[in-house]
Design a protein around this motif. Structure first.
Motif, PDB file in Angstrom:
ATOM      1  N   GLY A  40      10.205  18.793  67.807  1.00 35.47           N
ATOM      2  CA  GLY A  40      11.147  18.569  68.903  1.00 35.47           C
ATOM      3  C   GLY A  40      12.497  19.159  68.532  1.00 35.47           C
ATOM      4  N   ALA A  41      13.551  18.675  69.215  1.00 37.15           N
ATOM      5  CA  ALA A  41      14.898  19.201  68.958  1.00 37.15           C
ATOM      6  C   ALA A  41      15.257  19.060  67.483  1.00 37.15           C
ATOM      7  N   ALA A  42      14.968  17.896  66.910  1.00 34.17           N
ATOM      8  CA  ALA A  42      15.399  17.631  65.534  1.00 34.17           C
ATOM      9  C   ALA A  42      14.597  18.475  64.539  1.00 34.17           C
ATOM     10  N   GLY A  43      13.274  18.415  64.621  1.00 27.46           N
ATOM     11  CA  GLY A  43      12.441  19.117  63.637  1.00 27.46           C
ATOM     12  C   GLY A  43      12.572  20.627  63.735  1.00 27.46           C
ATOM     13  N   ILE A  61       5.131  21.310  61.576  1.00 30.87           N
ATOM     14  CA  ILE A  61       3.887  20.756  62.128  1.00 30.87           C
ATOM     15  C   ILE A  61       4.177  20.116  63.480  1.00 30.87           C
ATOM     16  N   GLU A  62       3.462  20.518  64.508  1.00 30.63           N
ATOM     17  CA  GLU A  62       3.696  19.975  65.853  1.00 30.63           C
ATOM     18  C   GLU A  62       2.361  19.646  66.507  1.00 30.63           C
ATOM     19  N   LYS A  63       2.278  18.449  67.077  1.00 31.65           N
ATOM     20  CA  LYS A  63       0.980  18.048  67.639  1.00 31.65           C
ATOM     21  C   LYS A  63       0.679  18.718  68.973  1.00 31.65           C
ATOM     22  N   GLU A  64       1.727  19.123  69.691  1.00 30.81           N
ATOM     23  CA  GLU A  64       1.493  19.794  70.975  1.00 30.81           C
ATOM     24  C   GLU A  64       1.307  21.297  70.757  1.00 30.81           C
ATOM     25  N   GLY A  68       9.459  21.937  71.120  1.00 31.08           N
ATOM     26  CA  GLY A  68      10.441  21.521  72.128  1.00 31.08           C
ATOM     27  C   GLY A  68      10.471  20.027  72.388  1.00 31.08           C
ATOM     28  N   GLY A  69       9.375  19.322  72.124  1.00 32.09           N
ATOM     29  CA  GLY A  69       9.373  17.862  72.308  1.00 32.09           C
ATOM     30  C   GLY A  69       9.744  17.466  73.721  1.00 32.09           C
ATOM     31  N   HIS A  70      10.866  16.781  73.867  1.00 35.13           N
ATOM     32  CA  HIS A  70      11.252  16.240  75.171  1.00 35.13           C
ATOM     33  C   HIS A  70      11.700  17.301  76.173  1.00 35.13           C
ATOM     34  N   VAL A  71      11.776  18.539  75.729  1.00 33.97           N
ATOM     35  CA  VAL A  71      12.109  19.610  76.682  1.00 33.97           C
ATOM     36  C   VAL A  71      10.855  19.934  77.491  1.00 33.97           C
ATOM     37  N   VAL A  89      14.392  17.255  79.093  1.00 37.07           N
ATOM     38  CA  VAL A  89      15.803  17.449  78.736  1.00 37.07           C
ATOM     39  C   VAL A  89      16.441  18.372  79.771  1.00 37.07           C
ATOM     40  N   GLN A  90      17.533  17.903  80.358  1.00 39.21           N
ATOM     41  CA  GLN A  90      18.171  18.662  81.437  1.00 39.21           C
ATOM     42  C   GLN A  90      19.303  19.540  80.921  1.00 39.21           C
ATOM     43  N   VAL A  91      20.143  18.934  80.073  1.00 35.96           N
ATOM     44  CA  VAL A  91      21.387  19.625  79.712  1.00 35.96           C
ATOM     45  C   VAL A  91      21.745  19.422  78.245  1.00 35.96           C
ATOM     46  N   TYR A  92      22.611  20.315  77.780  1.00 34.18           N
ATOM     47  CA  TYR A  92      23.210  20.195  76.451  1.00 34.18           C
ATOM     48  C   TYR A  92      24.699  19.979  76.647  1.00 34.18           C
ATOM     49  N   GLU A 318       1.459   4.212  64.480  1.00 32.24           N
ATOM     50  CA  GLU A 318       0.396   5.204  64.704  1.00 32.24           C
ATOM     51  C   GLU A 318       0.722   6.494  63.954  1.00 32.24           C
ATOM     52  N   ASN A 319       1.969   6.967  64.116  1.00 35.91           N
ATOM     53  CA  ASN A 319       2.345   8.233  63.482  1.00 35.91           C
ATOM     54  C   ASN A 319       2.334   8.145  61.959  1.00 35.91           C
ATOM     55  N   LEU A 320       2.622   6.945  61.451  1.00 37.51           N
ATOM     56  CA  LEU A 320       2.730   6.827  59.995  1.00 37.51           C
ATOM     57  C   LEU A 320       1.420   6.389  59.345  1.00 37.51           C
ATOM     58  N   ASP A 453       4.346  13.187  78.161  1.00 36.86           N
ATOM     59  CA  ASP A 453       4.523  11.899  77.504  1.00 36.86           C
ATOM     60  C   ASP A 453       5.761  11.976  76.622  1.00 36.86           C
ATOM     61  N   HIS A 454       6.760  11.177  76.937  1.00 37.75           N
ATOM     62  CA  HIS A 454       7.969  11.212  76.113  1.00 37.75           C
ATOM     63  C   HIS A 454       7.912  10.178  75.013  1.00 37.75           C
ATOM     64  N   GLY A 455       6.727   9.629  74.854  1.00 36.27           N
ATOM     65  CA  GLY A 455       6.464   8.803  73.690  1.00 36.27           C
ATOM     66  C   GLY A 455       7.251   7.519  73.689  1.00 36.27           C
ATOM     67  N   GLY A 487      15.736  12.590  63.680  1.00 32.53           N
ATOM     68  CA  GLY A 487      15.123  12.397  64.999  1.00 32.53           C
ATOM     69  C   GLY A 487      15.742  11.254  65.768  1.00 32.53           C
ATOM     70  N   ASN A 488      15.370  11.185  67.038  1.00 30.61           N
ATOM     71  CA  ASN A 488      16.061  10.291  67.962  1.00 30.61           C
ATOM     72  C   ASN A 488      15.842   8.807  67.686  1.00 30.61           C
ATOM     73  N   ALA A 489      14.824   8.457  66.912  1.00 32.67           N
ATOM     74  CA  ALA A 489      14.615   7.035  66.640  1.00 32.67           C
ATOM     75  C   ALA A 489      15.697   6.482  65.713  1.00 32.67           C
ATOM     76  N   MET A 492      21.638   9.252  67.363  1.00 31.35           N
ATOM     77  CA  MET A 492      21.955   9.326  68.792  1.00 31.35           C
ATOM     78  C   MET A 492      20.931  10.255  69.448  1.00 31.35           C
ATOM     79  N   ASP A 493      20.453   9.853  70.620  1.00 32.77           N
ATOM     80  CA  ASP A 493      19.329  10.565  71.237  1.00 32.77           C
ATOM     81  C   ASP A 493      19.799  11.675  72.181  1.00 32.77           C
ATOM     82  N   PHE A 494      20.501  12.639  71.617  1.00 33.54           N
ATOM     83  CA  PHE A 494      20.933  13.808  72.393  1.00 33.54           C
ATOM     84  C   PHE A 494      20.791  15.015  71.475  1.00 33.54           C
ATOM     85  N   SER A 495      20.387  16.147  72.044  1.00 33.15           N
ATOM     86  CA  SER A 495      20.055  17.301  71.201  1.00 33.15           C
ATOM     87  C   SER A 495      21.208  17.703  70.291  1.00 33.15           C
ATOM     88  N   THR A 496      22.411  17.880  70.878  1.00 30.89           N
ATOM     89  CA  THR A 496      23.518  18.373  70.047  1.00 30.89           C
ATOM     90  C   THR A 496      23.875  17.357  68.957  1.00 30.89           C
TER      91      THR A 496
HETATM   92  C1  LIG Z   1      13.312  12.486  80.157  1.00 31.93           C
HETATM   93  C2  LIG Z   1      14.330  12.738  79.078  1.00 31.93           C
HETATM   94  C3  LIG Z   1      15.450  13.488  79.383  1.00 31.93           C
HETATM   95  C4  LIG Z   1      16.380  13.759  78.400  1.00 31.93           C
HETATM   96  N1  LIG Z   1      17.443  14.518  78.727  1.00 31.93           N
HETATM   97  C5  LIG Z   1      18.305  14.891  77.783  1.00 31.93           C
HETATM   98  C6  LIG Z   1      19.347  15.780  78.089  1.00 31.93           C
HETATM   99  O1  LIG Z   1      19.501  16.212  79.224  1.00 31.93           O
HETATM  100  N2  LIG Z   1      20.176  16.162  77.094  1.00 31.93           N
HETATM  101  C7  LIG Z   1      20.014  15.716  75.814  1.00 31.93           C
HETATM  102  O2  LIG Z   1      20.784  16.128  74.936  1.00 31.93           O
HETATM  103  N3  LIG Z   1      19.051  14.838  75.507  1.00 31.93           N
HETATM  104  C8  LIG Z   1      18.192  14.428  76.452  1.00 31.93           C
HETATM  105  N4  LIG Z   1      17.177  13.573  76.136  1.00 31.93           N
HETATM  106  C9  LIG Z   1      17.094  13.028  74.795  1.00 31.93           C
HETATM  107  C10 LIG Z   1      16.088  13.779  73.914  1.00 31.93           C
HETATM  108  O3  LIG Z   1      15.216  12.787  73.468  1.00 31.93           O
HETATM  109  C11 LIG Z   1      16.779  14.466  72.762  1.00 31.93           C
HETATM  110  O4  LIG Z   1      17.709  15.393  73.270  1.00 31.93           O
HETATM  111  C12 LIG Z   1      15.838  15.267  71.854  1.00 31.93           C
HETATM  112  O5  LIG Z   1      15.139  16.194  72.622  1.00 31.93           O
HETATM  113  C13 LIG Z   1      14.914  14.399  71.023  1.00 31.93           C
HETATM  114  O6  LIG Z   1      14.423  15.208  69.994  1.00 31.93           O
HETATM  115  P1  LIG Z   1      13.554  14.662  68.783  1.00 31.93           P
HETATM  116  O7  LIG Z   1      13.162  15.844  67.989  1.00 31.93           O
HETATM  117  O8  LIG Z   1      14.248  13.561  68.086  1.00 31.93           O
HETATM  118  O9  LIG Z   1      12.293  13.975  69.480  1.00 31.93           O
HETATM  119  P2  LIG Z   1      11.112  14.647  70.318  1.00 31.93           P
HETATM  120  O10 LIG Z   1      11.643  15.604  71.294  1.00 31.93           O
HETATM  121  O11 LIG Z   1      10.277  13.507  70.789  1.00 31.93           O
HETATM  122  O12 LIG Z   1      10.294  15.459  69.220  1.00 31.93           O
HETATM  123  C14 LIG Z   1       9.313  14.896  68.420  1.00 31.93           C
HETATM  124  C15 LIG Z   1       8.231  15.957  68.291  1.00 31.93           C
HETATM  125  O13 LIG Z   1       7.249  15.494  67.383  1.00 31.93           O
HETATM  126  C16 LIG Z   1       5.970  15.712  67.933  1.00 31.93           C
HETATM  127  N5  LIG Z   1       5.101  14.688  67.366  1.00 31.93           N
HETATM  128  C17 LIG Z   1       5.068  13.375  67.670  1.00 31.93           C
HETATM  129  N6  LIG Z   1       4.164  12.760  66.905  1.00 31.93           N
HETATM  130  C18 LIG Z   1       3.635  13.701  66.087  1.00 31.93           C
HETATM  131  C19 LIG Z   1       2.663  13.674  65.060  1.00 31.93           C
HETATM  132  N7  LIG Z   1       2.056  12.547  64.717  1.00 31.93           N
HETATM  133  N8  LIG Z   1       2.374  14.822  64.414  1.00 31.93           N
HETATM  134  C20 LIG Z   1       2.987  15.985  64.754  1.00 31.93           C
HETATM  135  N9  LIG Z   1       3.919  16.066  65.730  1.00 31.93           N
HETATM  136  C21 LIG Z   1       4.238  14.934  66.381  1.00 31.93           C
HETATM  137  C22 LIG Z   1       6.158  15.581  69.424  1.00 31.93           C
HETATM  138  O14 LIG Z   1       5.136  16.242  70.139  1.00 31.93           O
HETATM  139  C23 LIG Z   1       7.526  16.234  69.600  1.00 31.93           C
HETATM  140  O15 LIG Z   1       7.433  17.612  69.797  1.00 31.93           O
HETATM  141  C24 LIG Z   1      16.215  13.254  77.099  1.00 31.93           C
HETATM  142  C25 LIG Z   1      15.098  12.470  76.795  1.00 31.93           C
HETATM  143  C26 LIG Z   1      14.160  12.210  77.770  1.00 31.93           C
HETATM  144  C27 LIG Z   1      12.973  11.371  77.422  1.00 31.93           C
END
Ligand SMILES: Cc1cc2nc3c(=O)[nH]c(=O)nc-3n(C[C@H](O)[C@H](O)[C@H](O)COP(=O)(O)OP(=O)(O)OC[C@H]3O[C@@H](n4cnc5c(N)ncnc54)[C@H](O)[C@@H]3O)c2cc1C
Length: 513
Positions: A40-43, A61-64, A68-71, A89-92, A318-320, A453-455, A487-489, A492-496
């Motif tokens: 996703g954004a972080a990885g 490693i990406e399961k999809e 891009g994850g949430h994109v 994800v709509q905007v940065y 599940e993931n761990l 699925d945004h998980g 990562g977002n868990a 802060m749950d925003f890409s930048t």
């Molecule tokens: C609907 C929605 C809209 C959003 N809009 C915005 C926005 O406009 N602007 C913004 O800045 N933020 C937005 N966000 C917040 C968004 O969560 C973060 O910006 C960012 O994309 C999260 O990145 P991440 O890498 O932490 O998580 P994720 O994007 O969830 O990335 C995790 C990745 O790990 C993969 N994965 C999961 N489990 C496994 C596994 N077991 N093995 C391998 N791969 C795995 C997933 O497929 C995914 O690609 C939005 C979130 C949602 C849900």
């Protein structure tokens, strides 16, 4: 046509040469400095920076099928020419120099949201299908904006922004965490006179943080801030802009994939086992076994020998489960609870083009400050404009657990919502219907073109766990057993903001090398 699907075809072909030689019986063995799990954004950002800026060899490693994850970018072919539609994800928005990351690619940032035609909002109670009275105007915009400004200024004046942004590096140890941050957001808002900010905050977070809770106002303030950070608040009173990528937000992740090189990205892949050193000086190193399942092919296995692991996936049980968790890790990661959030692109002959049908409970008609929905629901049917047949929806488990609200359940709730609107005569079904078709028919079948699925949503622990030092112990895990977390868990749950969180994780990781 699904933009995602097009990317999948391209990327599956591109990565085929990487995995075709491996079989389940004869795993391919590779060595890398860092194995990054989760694209996703972080990885994706972390893998790119490790490789390009710090000269480390990586594998992501990406399961999809794509990064891009949430994109989620969907190529809308119901328009001429086809238009990329964002439904994840709509905007940065600018956070420190976070946006500079996008400038490293040959991509153009445009102001505002991605392409979406003009829409008129109709407030409809999806539980009954009834439209709110036409004199319903929603929360007062002036009170909302001034409350968001007060909320923001409070965070800054108390120094709470520094404790949470971009990650929780500066959060005090458990017992010293300010009690205010452990209050449910409803109580916090009352205490600090920012209640008027909540309806907009609720609607703009799309129910994500609420996914775990039946009641939005019960969310712990600290958890809530992850989805509505102080930096994001600035967007709501004009102190920060927001931008999308011309051509679709997905382009960033395709560009990262290309830069990393196909041999360094394993898509359609999950971890099947992990061996990590238990103690400092353990010479065995890290070994991660990956299973790749590409449609129509037999699964392949890759064994990665690495110096470090960077976990950029939600640390759910599940993931761990393939990880060799020790007692400390198991205790930490069993505590959070989470719901599920999803988005989809749908169409239906009953959905009126050019409208955003917003799920607003009937209660809001008498109290506009109570738009909260306390049951599994969809947030809206949002048209991309008169020239498109497509609508985006957001789905929130709101009180149900992750496993109880899968795609089937989410779409069932969406269909029921639309059926109720048709039955109530709020929108017209297609087909001949009664009275010579004047009232419209009953046809309201939803076609789901893509579901994402945004998980886990609203990933978080209780205030008691926080006081007992859960976050502190989690952050102390950074680097232990060669394992790093982002990562977002846990930020802060925003890409930048996640990219700035990464900068600190990587700085510490490299220091420890
Ligand atoms: C609907 C929605 C809209 C959003 N809009 C915005 C926005 O406009 N602007 C913004 O800045 N933020 C937005 N966000 C917040 C968004 O969560 C973060 O910006 C960012 O994309 C999260 O990145 P991440 O890498 O932490 O998580 P994720 O994007 O969830 O990335 C995790 C990745 O790990 C993969 N994965 C999961 N489990 C496994 C596994 N077991 N093995 C391998 N791969 C795995 C997933 O497929 C995914 O690609 C939005 C979130 C949602 C849900």
């Amino acid at each position: 046509m699904a933009f995602k699907k097009l990317c999948e075809v391209y990327l599956v072909v591109a990565s085929f040469s990487n995995v075709h030689a491996a079989t389940v019986n004869a795993p391919k063995v590779i060595a890398r400095d860092v194995v990054v799990i989760g694209g996703g954004a972080a990885g994706s950002h972390a893998a790119f920076r490790l490789q390009q800026d710090y000269n480390k060899s990586v594998v992501l490693i990406e399961k999809e099928a794509i990064l891009g994850g949430h994109v989620d970018t969907y190529l809308d072919t119901s328009t001429i020419p086809p238009i990329p539609r964002e439904y994840g994800v709509q905007v940065y928005f600018p956070y420190l120099d976070g946006l500079d990351f996008i400038s490293r690619f040959n991509l153009t940032l445009l102001p505002g949201l991605g392409p979406r035609g003009a829409t008129i909002t109709r407030n409809i109670d999806f539980a009954s299908g009834l439209e709110l009275p036409s004199n319903y105007t929603g929360p007062d915009p002036f009170s909302t904006t001034t409350a968001i400004i007060r909320f923001h200024d409070l965070m800054v004046s108390q120094g709470w922004d520094k404790m949470v942004e971009p990650g929780f590096w500066n959060l005090p140890p458990g017992p010293q965490i300010p009690e205010d941050l452990l209050l449910p957001i409803g109580k916090f808002a009352k205490k600090w006179n920012v209640t008027d900010a909540l309806p907009t905050m609720y609607q703009s977070t799309g129910g994500g943080p609420a996914a775990r809770h039946r009641n939005f106002t019960d969310i712990m303030t600290l958890t809530f801030l992850q989805s509505f950070s102080p930096a994001w608040m600035k967007v709501f009173f004009g102190q920060a802009g927001m931008f999308h990528i011309d051509g679709g937000n997905q382009l960033l992740y395709n560009a990262i994939h290309s830069s990393l090189g196909k041999e360094n990205v394993l898509t359609n892949s999950i971890v099947s086992s992990v061996r990590r050193p238990e103690k400092e000086g353990d010479k065995r190193g890290i070994e991660v076994t990956i299973r790749t399942t590409t449609s129509g092919k037999s699964a392949t296995t890759t064994v990665i020998r690495a110096k470090k692991i960077l976990l950029a996936i939600p640390p759910t049980r599940e993931n761990l489960s393939p990880f060799d968790l020790n007692a400390v890790e198991s205790d930490l990661f069993r505590r959070p609870k989470y719901g599920r959030y999803g988005t989809a692109i749908v169409s239906s002959p009953a959905l009126p083009r050019g409208y955003e049908l917003h799920n607003t409970p009937i209660l809001a008609a008498t109290d506009p400050n109570k738009p909260f929905i306390n049951e599994p629901h969809i947030l809206e049917f949002s048209s991309y404009g008169n020239d498109s047949e497509l609508f985006s929806i957001g789905t929130s488990s709101s009180g149900l657990s992750y496993g109880e609200f899968d795609e089937r359940e989410a779409i069932k709730v969406a269909q029921q919502s639309l059926d109720r609107m048709v039955a109530a005569g709020t929108v017209k079904g297609a087909g001949a219907g009664s009275a010579g078709g004047k009232k419209g028919g009953k046809e309201s079948k939803l076609k789901v073109l893509e579901y994402s699925d945004h998980g886990p949503g609203g990933y978080g622990v209780t205030a008691e766990d926080m006081r007992a030092g859960w976050m502190e112990r989690l952050y102390k895990l950074q680097g232990r057993r060669g394992t790093w977390y982002t990562g977002n868990a846990i930020a802060m749950d925003f890409s930048t903001q996640l990219w700035k969180m990464n900068d600190e994780v990587l700085r510490r990781m490299l220091e420890s090398w």
